[in-house]
Design an enzyme around this catalytic site. Sequence first.
Site, mmCIF file in Angstrom:
data_model
loop_
_atom_site.group_PDB
_atom_site.id
_atom_site.type_symbol
_atom_site.label_atom_id
_atom_site.label_comp_id
_atom_site.label_asym_id
_atom_site.label_seq_id
_atom_site.Cartn_x
_atom_site.Cartn_y
_atom_site.Cartn_z
ATOM 1 C CG LEU A 75 -1.922 -1.238 1.197
ATOM 2 C CD1 LEU A 75 -2.868 -1.145 2.390
ATOM 3 C CD2 LEU A 75 -2.675 -1.434 -0.090
ATOM 4 C CB CYS A 76 4.450 2.105 0.075
ATOM 5 S SG CYS A 76 4.888 2.175 1.799
ATOM 6 C CG HIS A 77 1.003 6.426 -2.690
ATOM 7 N ND1 HIS A 77 0.639 6.497 -1.363
ATOM 8 C CD2 HIS A 77 -0.138 6.587 -3.402
ATOM 9 C CE1 HIS A 77 -0.659 6.696 -1.278
ATOM 10 N NE2 HIS A 77 -1.163 6.750 -2.498
ATOM 11 C CG ASP A 128 24.364 -10.884 2.944
ATOM 12 O OD1 ASP A 128 24.193 -12.078 3.249
ATOM 13 O OD2 ASP A 128 24.710 -10.512 1.807
#
Length: 162
Positions: A75-77, A128
């Site tokens: 739902l992020c633009h 990492d």
Amino acid sequence: MADFTHIDSEGNAVMVDVSEKAVTKRTATACGRIRMNAQTFAAVRDGAVKKGDVLGVAQIAGIMAAKRTAELIPLCHPLPITSCTVTFTLLAENCEIEAVCTTGLTGRTGVEMEALTGVSAALLTIYDMCKALDRGMTLGNIHLVEKAGGRSGVFRFGEEQT
């Protein structure tokens, strides 16, 4: 459910409509830290990690992640960010590295999630690249430091909000 902007009246997930919001200059800064053992910290500081330039790779990872936040966070633009920096401070007294990500754009919605995603990806990349030396590293204190622009104006972490 009227109080939740990402849920409609029937309980369905929706992306917030920002088309009526004003276009303004918006910036956001987020930070976080990774703690490691002294040997790993020294290897990063001295450029002696076998996988290569840990902070250089983490910087690129943070910028790339900030640019692709909408692909990671539902739902992020998708935003055309116009600036993004990732910087690091080595904190020898605690064997920590602090990452700071600052993002900016001129648009209808803020870039807080982009800054938070950028700093998170930078810290995960350090993990990492160093995990062969230290699997006990911890990431923490990831938070929004400051945001500016838009209807809500300026936010600074630690300042009382009204």
